[in-house]
Each structure stands twice: as C-alpha cells, then as structure tokens.
Motif scaffolding. Structure first.
Motif, PDB file in Angstrom:
ATOM      1  N   ASN A 150       0.755  -5.200  -0.927  1.00 32.08           N
ATOM      2  CA  ASN A 150       0.581  -5.135   1.120  1.00 32.08           C
ATOM      3  C   ASN A 150       0.955  -3.632   1.412  1.00 32.08           C
ATOM      4  O   ASN A 150      -0.348  -3.460   2.353  1.00 32.08           O
ATOM      5  CB  ASN A 150       1.504  -5.877   1.437  1.00 32.08           C
ATOM      6  CG  ASN A 150       0.963  -7.298   1.863  1.00 32.08           C
ATOM      7  OD1 ASN A 150      -0.486  -7.474   1.452  1.00 32.08           O
ATOM      8  ND2 ASN A 150       1.332  -8.169   1.852  1.00 32.08           N
ATOM      9  N   ASP A 151       1.609  -2.950   0.922  1.00 34.60           N
ATOM     10  CA  ASP A 151       2.263  -1.951   1.494  1.00 34.60           C
ATOM     11  C   ASP A 151       0.952  -0.804   1.424  1.00 34.60           C
ATOM     12  O   ASP A 151       0.806   0.384   1.989  1.00 34.60           O
ATOM     13  CB  ASP A 151       4.070  -1.131   0.868  1.00 34.60           C
ATOM     14  CG  ASP A 151       4.481  -2.014   1.754  1.00 34.60           C
ATOM     15  OD1 ASP A 151       4.506  -2.728   3.148  1.00 34.60           O
ATOM     16  OD2 ASP A 151       6.287  -1.536   1.882  1.00 34.60           O
ATOM     17  N   ARG A 153      -1.920  -0.958  -0.029  1.00 32.24           N
ATOM     18  CA  ARG A 153      -2.561  -1.490   0.306  1.00 32.24           C
ATOM     19  C   ARG A 153      -2.743  -0.578   2.045  1.00 32.24           C
ATOM     20  O   ARG A 153      -4.006  -0.226   2.541  1.00 32.24           O
ATOM     21  CB  ARG A 153      -3.002  -2.936   0.671  1.00 32.24           C
ATOM     22  CG  ARG A 153      -4.420  -3.405   1.065  1.00 32.24           C
ATOM     23  CD  ARG A 153      -4.467  -4.677   0.479  1.00 32.24           C
ATOM     24  NE  ARG A 153      -4.373  -6.258   1.043  1.00 32.24           N
ATOM     25  CZ  ARG A 153      -3.018  -6.636   0.495  1.00 32.24           C
ATOM     26  NH1 ARG A 153      -2.739  -6.729  -0.688  1.00 32.24           N
ATOM     27  NH2 ARG A 153      -3.082  -7.571   1.740  1.00 32.24           N
ATOM     28  N   LYS A 154      -1.963  -0.933   2.479  1.00 32.17           N
ATOM     29  CA  LYS A 154      -2.144  -1.056   3.942  1.00 32.17           C
ATOM     30  C   LYS A 154      -2.422   0.613   3.857  1.00 32.17           C
ATOM     31  O   LYS A 154      -2.702   1.509   4.807  1.00 32.17           O
ATOM     32  CB  LYS A 154      -0.415  -1.150   5.412  1.00 32.17           C
ATOM     33  CG  LYS A 154      -0.963  -3.290   5.029  1.00 32.17           C
ATOM     34  CD  LYS A 154       0.225  -3.369   6.274  1.00 32.17           C
ATOM     35  CE  LYS A 154      -0.235  -4.788   6.114  1.00 32.17           C
ATOM     36  NZ  LYS A 154       0.935  -5.752   5.698  1.00 32.17           N
ATOM     37  N   ARG A 155      -0.986   1.267   3.404  1.00 34.89           N
ATOM     38  CA  ARG A 155      -1.534   3.108   3.624  1.00 34.89           C
ATOM     39  C   ARG A 155      -2.920   3.233   2.869  1.00 34.89           C
ATOM     40  O   ARG A 155      -2.971   4.742   3.906  1.00 34.89           O
ATOM     41  CB  ARG A 155       0.165   3.269   2.514  1.00 34.89           C
ATOM     42  CG  ARG A 155       1.383   3.828   2.718  1.00 34.89           C
ATOM     43  CD  ARG A 155       1.830   4.119   2.324  1.00 34.89           C
ATOM     44  NE  ARG A 155       1.962   4.059   1.083  1.00 34.89           N
ATOM     45  CZ  ARG A 155       3.205   3.541   0.029  1.00 34.89           C
ATOM     46  NH1 ARG A 155       3.866   2.214   0.882  1.00 34.89           N
ATOM     47  NH2 ARG A 155       2.955   2.940  -0.943  1.00 34.89           N
ATOM     48  N   ILE A 157      -5.525   2.111   3.150  1.00 35.65           N
ATOM     49  CA  ILE A 157      -6.486   1.813   4.533  1.00 35.65           C
ATOM     50  C   ILE A 157      -6.445   2.788   5.709  1.00 35.65           C
ATOM     51  O   ILE A 157      -7.404   3.161   5.486  1.00 35.65           O
ATOM     52  CB  ILE A 157      -6.928   0.581   4.838  1.00 35.65           C
ATOM     53  CG1 ILE A 157      -6.825  -0.620   3.865  1.00 35.65           C
ATOM     54  CG2 ILE A 157      -7.748   0.245   6.129  1.00 35.65           C
ATOM     55  CD1 ILE A 157      -6.380  -2.204   3.809  1.00 35.65           C
ATOM     56  N   MET A 158      -5.251   2.550   5.600  1.00 33.97           N
ATOM     57  CA  MET A 158      -4.655   4.099   6.925  1.00 33.97           C
ATOM     58  C   MET A 158      -5.622   5.508   6.260  1.00 33.97           C
ATOM     59  O   MET A 158      -5.721   6.421   7.397  1.00 33.97           O
ATOM     60  CB  MET A 158      -4.134   3.814   7.807  1.00 33.97           C
ATOM     61  CG  MET A 158      -3.262   2.929   8.211  1.00 33.97           C
ATOM     62  SD  MET A 158      -1.678   2.518   8.614  1.00 33.97           S
ATOM     63  CE  MET A 158      -0.839   4.174   9.886  1.00 33.97           C
ATOM     64  N   SER A 172     -12.874  -2.088   6.072  1.00 34.75           N
ATOM     65  CA  SER A 172     -12.637  -3.053   5.197  1.00 34.75           C
ATOM     66  C   SER A 172     -11.695  -3.062   3.773  1.00 34.75           C
ATOM     67  O   SER A 172     -12.468  -2.516   3.134  1.00 34.75           O
ATOM     68  CB  SER A 172     -13.150  -4.160   6.083  1.00 34.75           C
ATOM     69  OG  SER A 172     -13.993  -4.293   5.390  1.00 34.75           O
TER      70      SER A 172
END
Ligand SMILES: Nc1nc2c(ncn2[C@@H]2O[C@H](COP(=O)(O)OP(=O)(O)OP(=O)(O)O)[C@@H](O)[C@H]2O)c(=O)[nH]1
Ligand SMILES: [Mg+2]
Length: 196
Positions: A150-151, A153-155, A157-158, A172
């Motif tokens: 999760n972490d 992935r979010k990093r 994407i940002m 996306s």
C-alpha cells in the motif's frame, strides 16, 4: 446483465494501415512497453481470460488487434515497444504504422499508456507522449499494482502524478490480478467511449 466491456468480441487484426477497421465510431487504444500488461488489462476490463493473448515473455502482441464492444465502440490492443529482440526492420515497420495510426485515427478518443508500476515511466513512454503532442487525451494506467505494498504504491502514484503534472495527463493504479482500480478505470473508459 453483462456490461459493455464484458460483451467484447474479437473483430480483426491489422499489420498494415490498409487493414485497419473503418475509422468510424469511438475507440480506446492500449500502448506501452512490451510485457507492461496491456493485453492482460484488456482481458480484466472485459472479464474474459483469453480475449487477448498474453505471455510471460515480451513481444506477445504482434498486430493491431481490434475488439468490438458494440456497433460504435472498440478497444484496440497494440504491439508493445522497447523489446530489444525485435528485428530492426519490424521495429521500423511498427514505428511508422503506429505513429500514423495514433496521429491520424479519427475514432481514437483516448490513448491508454500502460506502465508497470514497479518500473515507472520510461524514455519510450515519454517519447510517445511527446509524439502525441497533446493531440489526444492520454491516461497512464499503472498496472501490476498488486506487486507493491500500500505505502509504496501510494508513494509511486504520487511521484508519477508529479512527473506528469505539466502534461495534463491522468493517472490511475490498476491490478489485473486483484481488480484494484478496475472501477475507476471503467469510469474512465466510459467517459471516452461516451457510455451513459
Ligand atoms: N501480478 C500481475 N501480473 C500482471 C498484471 N498484468 C499483467 N501481468 C503479467 O505480465 C505479463 C505480461 O502481460 P501481457 O498482458 O502479455 O503484456 P503486454 O503489455 O500485452 O505485452 P506485449 O504484448 O508483449 O507487448 C504476463 O505474465 C501477465 O500475467 C497484473 O496486474 N499483476
Ligand atoms: Mg500484448
């Protein structure tokens, strides 16, 4: 009732521009590096395991493959780029054919650039964005998102959103394996295929 995408069926394949289906209606094309996961993304979107041929080894998709959704709408699976083992002549052929297809196709309403989220944007992905020169809406589909926690992935994407912030390009995350991001991606496709 199956949705529009689940009704997808194979239409035809093209090696030359003269073999493209008639340029009417609306279509969404999937481009990206060999092995990024273009064909697998289409299979997940359409909920059909074997609609597009997929493979562990790069260079599986060798033609421009058209899939019909209804009389007016299509999905298009493109051969990947950046696979070193493709003979030079064939690479030149696809450079010419794909450039013409992408720049001249009137029914093409959105280009999806499929990117392996672990690899991120490559020079060839940027090259394609440059080639399109803002002529068409582009969406970056960061696939294989199941491969990152999760972490991370979010990093990622940002970070990629930031890299693309000057380009007016949407991004996306997606996983053909887990279905992560599928609903968001369907919404995106609906918009460009003008599905109510
Ligand atoms: N874990 C995981 N693997 C994926 C995902 N999407 C694709 N893959 C794997 O990535 C490999 C390449 O997938 P393809 O869909 O054939 O890739 P492609 O972009 O169509 O490749 P070419 O046709 O060679 O250009 C296959 O082994 C797939 O199973 C995903 O979301 N998660
Ligand atoms: Mg493929």
């Amino acid at each position: 009732m199956p949705n529009l995408y689940q009704k997808a069926s194979y239409l035809t394949s093209a090696f030359e521009l003269s073999q493209l289906v008639e340029d009417v209606g609306l279509e969404i094309a999937f481009a990206g590096r060999s092995n990024a996961g273009k064909s697998t993304a289409i299979n997940r979107l359409t909920n059909q395991k074997n609609l597009c041929k997929t493979s562990k080894t790069p260079g599986r998709t060798q033609l421009i493959n058209f899939f019909e959704l209804d009389d007016e709408r299509r999905l298009v699976d493109l051969p990947g780029y950046g696979f070193a083992k493709v003979p030079k002549k064939l690479r030149q052929h696809w450079n010419t054919v794909l450039s013409s297809y992408l720049l001249e196709r009137k029914s093409l309403s959105c280009l999806i650039i499929v990117v392996d989220i672990r690899r991120g944007m490559t020079d060839m992905d940027w090259g394609l964005i440059e080639l399109m020169d803002k002529q068409l809406p582009i969406h970056i589909l960061l696939t294989k998102a199941d491969k990152l926690k999760n972490d991370a992935r979010k990093r990622t994407i940002m970070k990629i959103e930031k890299e693309l912030s000057d380009e007016d390009i949407s991004v996306s995350a997606f996983s053909a394996l887990s279905g992560l991001g599928l609903d968001e991606f369907i919404d995106h496709c609906n918009k460009f295929l003008e599905v109510e």
